[in-house]
Scaffold this motif. Structure first.
Motif, PDB file in Angstrom:
ATOM      1  N   SER A 201      76.622  -9.912  38.182  1.00 30.86           N
ATOM      2  CA  SER A 201      76.983  -9.660  36.788  1.00 30.86           C
ATOM      3  C   SER A 201      75.777  -9.192  35.987  1.00 30.86           C
ATOM      4  CB  SER A 201      77.563 -10.930  36.171  1.00 30.86           C
ATOM      5  OG  SER A 201      77.721 -10.796  34.776  1.00 30.86           O
ATOM      6  N   VAL A 202      74.659  -9.888  36.149  1.00 29.98           N
ATOM      7  CA  VAL A 202      73.436  -9.522  35.418  1.00 29.98           C
ATOM      8  C   VAL A 202      72.984  -8.120  35.815  1.00 29.98           C
ATOM      9  CG1 VAL A 202      70.990 -10.075  35.122  1.00 29.98           C
ATOM     10  CG2 VAL A 202      72.689 -11.902  35.096  1.00 29.98           C
ATOM     11  N   ALA A 203      73.077  -7.806  37.107  1.00 31.84           N
ATOM     12  CA  ALA A 203      72.673  -6.474  37.574  1.00 31.84           C
ATOM     13  C   ALA A 203      73.512  -5.388  36.908  1.00 31.84           C
ATOM     14  CB  ALA A 203      72.805  -6.395  39.093  1.00 31.84           C
ATOM     15  N   GLY A 204      74.822  -5.624  36.793  1.00 30.43           N
ATOM     16  CA  GLY A 204      75.687  -4.634  36.144  1.00 30.43           C
ATOM     17  C   GLY A 204      75.424  -4.501  34.669  1.00 30.43           C
ATOM     18  N   LEU A 205      75.229  -5.623  33.983  1.00 27.46           N
ATOM     19  CA  LEU A 205      74.970  -5.582  32.548  1.00 27.46           C
ATOM     20  C   LEU A 205      73.618  -4.955  32.234  1.00 27.46           C
ATOM     21  CD1 LEU A 205      76.323  -9.108  31.540  1.00 27.46           C
ATOM     22  CD2 LEU A 205      77.339  -6.906  30.962  1.00 27.46           C
ATOM     23  N   MET A 206      72.678  -5.071  33.177  1.00 26.87           N
ATOM     24  CA  MET A 206      71.348  -4.492  32.990  1.00 26.87           C
ATOM     25  C   MET A 206      71.253  -3.068  33.526  1.00 26.87           C
ATOM     26  SD  MET A 206      69.496  -6.750  31.424  1.00 26.87           S
ATOM     27  CE  MET A 206      67.815  -6.242  31.737  1.00 26.87           C
ATOM     28  N   ASP A 207      72.407  -2.486  33.915  1.00 32.13           N
ATOM     29  CA  ASP A 207      72.462  -1.106  34.411  1.00 32.13           C
ATOM     30  C   ASP A 207      71.587  -0.892  35.635  1.00 32.13           C
ATOM     31  OD1 ASP A 207      74.289  -0.076  32.497  1.00 32.13           O
ATOM     32  OD2 ASP A 207      72.695   0.004  31.016  1.00 32.13           O
ATOM     33  N   GLU A 208      71.620  -1.845  36.550  1.00 32.05           N
ATOM     34  CA  GLU A 208      70.902  -1.662  37.806  1.00 32.05           C
ATOM     35  C   GLU A 208      71.469  -0.453  38.538  1.00 32.05           C
ATOM     36  OE1 GLU A 208      71.049  -4.171  41.816  1.00 32.05           O
ATOM     37  OE2 GLU A 208      69.844  -5.181  40.275  1.00 32.05           O
ATOM     38  N   THR A 209      70.621   0.331  39.156  1.00 33.72           N
ATOM     39  CA  THR A 209      71.040   1.568  39.805  1.00 33.72           C
ATOM     40  C   THR A 209      72.032   1.309  40.926  1.00 33.72           C
ATOM     41  OG1 THR A 209      68.930   2.641  39.311  1.00 33.72           O
ATOM     42  CG2 THR A 209      70.240   3.589  41.088  1.00 33.72           C
ATOM     43  N   ASP A 210      73.158   2.030  40.873  1.00 24.79           N
ATOM     44  CA  ASP A 210      74.127   2.004  41.964  1.00 24.79           C
ATOM     45  C   ASP A 210      73.722   3.098  42.941  1.00 24.79           C
ATOM     46  OD1 ASP A 210      76.327   2.214  43.672  1.00 24.79           O
ATOM     47  OD2 ASP A 210      77.755   1.672  42.098  1.00 24.79           O
ATOM     48  N   THR A 211      72.983   2.719  43.959  1.00 27.98           N
ATOM     49  CA  THR A 211      72.384   3.685  44.876  1.00 27.98           C
ATOM     50  C   THR A 211      73.427   4.577  45.529  1.00 27.98           C
ATOM     51  OG1 THR A 211      70.590   2.133  45.328  1.00 27.98           O
ATOM     52  CG2 THR A 211      70.876   3.943  46.882  1.00 27.98           C
ATOM     53  N   ALA A 212      74.566   4.000  45.890  1.00 28.50           N
ATOM     54  CA  ALA A 212      75.603   4.778  46.576  1.00 28.50           C
ATOM     55  C   ALA A 212      76.141   5.891  45.685  1.00 28.50           C
ATOM     56  CB  ALA A 212      76.738   3.855  47.020  1.00 28.50           C
ATOM     57  N   VAL A 213      76.397   5.590  44.411  1.00 29.11           N
ATOM     58  CA  VAL A 213      76.933   6.588  43.490  1.00 29.11           C
ATOM     59  C   VAL A 213      75.894   7.668  43.197  1.00 29.11           C
ATOM     60  CG1 VAL A 213      77.861   6.991  41.176  1.00 29.11           C
ATOM     61  CG2 VAL A 213      78.540   4.958  42.460  1.00 29.11           C
ATOM     62  N   VAL A 214      74.655   7.255  42.960  1.00 28.81           N
ATOM     63  CA  VAL A 214      73.591   8.226  42.693  1.00 28.81           C
ATOM     64  C   VAL A 214      73.419   9.167  43.886  1.00 28.81           C
ATOM     65  CG1 VAL A 214      71.123   8.516  42.232  1.00 28.81           C
ATOM     66  CG2 VAL A 214      72.385   6.679  41.112  1.00 28.81           C
ATOM     67  N   THR A 215      73.468   8.623  45.082  1.00 32.70           N
ATOM     68  CA  THR A 215      73.338   9.446  46.293  1.00 32.70           C
ATOM     69  C   THR A 215      74.469  10.458  46.386  1.00 32.70           C
ATOM     70  OG1 THR A 215      72.224   7.630  47.458  1.00 32.70           O
ATOM     71  CG2 THR A 215      73.187   9.380  48.803  1.00 32.70           C
ATOM     72  N   GLU A 216      75.695  10.029  46.035  1.00 31.51           N
ATOM     73  CA  GLU A 216      76.833  10.950  46.060  1.00 31.51           C
ATOM     74  C   GLU A 216      76.652  12.091  45.067  1.00 31.51           C
ATOM     75  OE1 GLU A 216      81.025   9.517  46.597  1.00 31.51           O
ATOM     76  OE2 GLU A 216      80.097   7.586  46.156  1.00 31.51           O
ATOM     77  N   VAL A 217      76.172  11.763  43.869  1.00 29.26           N
ATOM     78  CA  VAL A 217      75.971  12.796  42.842  1.00 29.26           C
ATOM     79  C   VAL A 217      74.932  13.814  43.318  1.00 29.26           C
ATOM     80  CG1 VAL A 217      75.148  13.231  40.494  1.00 29.26           C
ATOM     81  CG2 VAL A 217      76.636  11.272  40.952  1.00 29.26           C
ATOM     82  N   ILE A 218      73.816  13.327  43.838  1.00 29.16           N
ATOM     83  CA  ILE A 218      72.751  14.217  44.294  1.00 29.16           C
ATOM     84  C   ILE A 218      73.227  15.080  45.453  1.00 29.16           C
ATOM     85  CG2 ILE A 218      70.441  14.304  45.311  1.00 29.16           C
ATOM     86  CD1 ILE A 218      69.836  11.691  43.824  1.00 29.16           C
ATOM     87  N   ALA A 219      73.952  14.478  46.391  1.00 29.18           N
ATOM     88  CA  ALA A 219      74.454  15.230  47.546  1.00 29.18           C
ATOM     89  C   ALA A 219      75.422  16.328  47.117  1.00 29.18           C
ATOM     90  CB  ALA A 219      75.137  14.282  48.527  1.00 29.18           C
ATOM     91  N   GLU A 220      76.236  16.051  46.108  1.00 22.35           N
ATOM     92  CA  GLU A 220      77.186  17.057  45.620  1.00 22.35           C
ATOM     93  C   GLU A 220      76.442  18.213  44.954  1.00 22.35           C
ATOM     94  OE1 GLU A 220      81.354  18.097  45.247  1.00 22.35           O
ATOM     95  OE2 GLU A 220      80.157  16.732  46.477  1.00 22.35           O
ATOM     96  N   LEU A 221      75.432  17.921  44.165  1.00 23.76           N
ATOM     97  CA  LEU A 221      74.632  18.977  43.549  1.00 23.76           C
ATOM     98  C   LEU A 221      73.913  19.813  44.607  1.00 23.76           C
ATOM     99  CD1 LEU A 221      73.026  17.067  40.529  1.00 23.76           C
ATOM    100  CD2 LEU A 221      74.796  18.835  40.414  1.00 23.76           C
ATOM    101  N   GLN A 222      73.374  19.142  45.615  1.00 23.05           N
ATOM    102  CA  GLN A 222      72.651  19.839  46.676  1.00 23.05           C
ATOM    103  C   GLN A 222      73.596  20.727  47.486  1.00 23.05           C
ATOM    104  OE1 GLN A 222      69.229  19.764  47.406  1.00 23.05           O
ATOM    105  NE2 GLN A 222      69.778  21.394  48.824  1.00 23.05           N
TER     106      GLN A 222
END
Length: 328
Positions: A201-222
């Motif tokens: 919960s704390v990780a989500g409220l503190m906007d901890e990086t969701d590595t899986a989602v970020v990787t998907e975004v970067i892969a789509e741009l690439q």
């Protein structure tokens, strides 16, 4: 309310109704057996009622549209729901440890263990099935509240299985301290899992990086990279319930018109929105290129090139999130 929100609400209501019914069964099992481990299971399960109710309320709030006071929507309430659930589980685990210690030091006879096993096994099957279903649906619908509620029910099923096993051992061996010992182990297990839920919960409220989602975004741009998209950096993803807020900096030819840049940025935003099944709000900041970027720019007909192209930088999780332009 959208169809997605209605589905989440129905699942949350199902969890609440089932939790009430199963808690009643467990306390009846305790009434019959007077077993400490059954009481431990029942006390942990009564938390389900409060947490399922709060999860249902959080799903209602998360479905509300954006407003002036909540420009990013209300999705963050789902992380608060998980934290509330984890905190209650943690407190229940602490009390169970205290109660089980007393039972272990001063054991008492267990009545009608067969009835206890039968009733707890029934609740275990129901909780296991519903818990796994809610976890699966929570992941599919990108709802941390549903997934957290499902995980709690799944854990509750495991505690019922352990409680049933303890009652069987007491009946088979006549050693009543097994009852208190099993309750002590369950209390520790519940305590640890409550703490983990609070951490998520704390990780989500503190906007901890969701590595899986970020990787998907970067892969789509690439994968769909165009020559004018010279460089991407400072890419960030924030999750608001099921919805995503994404922003980044994209370096483009400085001689492009504002209209041309706008078209390229719009294409980038639409590319990422099409990638995800949830609502995506994306903002791309355009940076003008400099002559230092010529060696990694693939623009074949660039009229102002100062240096020959050497090689393109492959965007990945390590370089696209940095707040600095790439260099060879």
């Amino acid at each position: 309310m959208t169809a997605l929100a209605q589905t989440k609400t129905r699942l949350g209501l199902l969890s609440l109704v089932v939790s009430v019914a199963l808690v009643a069964i467990k306390f009846y099992a305790y009434h019959l057996t007077r077993s400490q481990v059954v009481l431990t299971d029942a006390l942990e399960s009564i938390i389900n009622i409060f947490t399922s109710g709060f999860a249902l309320y959080s799903l209602y709030l998360a479905a509300l549209p954006k407003d002036e006071n909540h420009p990013y929507g209300h999705g963050k309430i789902e992380y608060l729901s998980v934290g509330f659930e984890g905190a209650l589980i943690f407190m229940a685990g602490a009390y169970i440890l205290y109660s089980a210690t007393g039972s272990l030091l001063h054991p008492h006879a267990v009545d009608r263990p067969g009835w206890g096993v039968a009733l707890l096994a029934t609740t275990a099957v129901a909780n296991l099935g519903l818990g796994l279903y809610l976890v699966r649906q929570g992941k599919a619908l990108k709802s941390v509240a549903l997934a957290g509620d499902g995980q709690h029910l799944y854990i509750d099923a495991l505690t019922s299985i352990v409680s049933s096993g303890a009652l069987l051992l007491v009946a088979a061996t006549g050693v009543v301290r097994i009852d208190g010992g099993a309750a002590l182990l369950l209390g520790g297990f519940i305590l640890v899992n409550g703490g983990r839920m609070v951490g998520r919960s704390v990780a989500g409220l503190m906007d901890e990086t969701d590595t899986a989602v970020v990787t998907e975004v970067i892969a789509e741009l690439q994968a769909h990279r165009r020559a004018p998209w010279i460089d991407v950096h400072n890419l960030r993803v924030q999750r608001y319930g099921a919805n995503l807020h994404i922003d980044c900096h994209m370096q483009m030819p400085y001689y492009y018109s504002l209209e041309h840049v706008h078209t390229e940025l719009h294409d980038i935003e639409e590319l990422i929105r099409a990638k995800f099944a949830v609502e995506v709000e994306m903002f791309v900041h355009a940076d003008p290129c400099t002559f230092a970027a010529c060696s990694l720019c693939r623009m074949a007909d660039c009229p102002v090139r100062a240096h020959p192209f050497e090689r393109a930088v492959v965007w990945d999780l390590h370089n696209a999130v940095r707040n600095e332009r790439h260099r060879l």
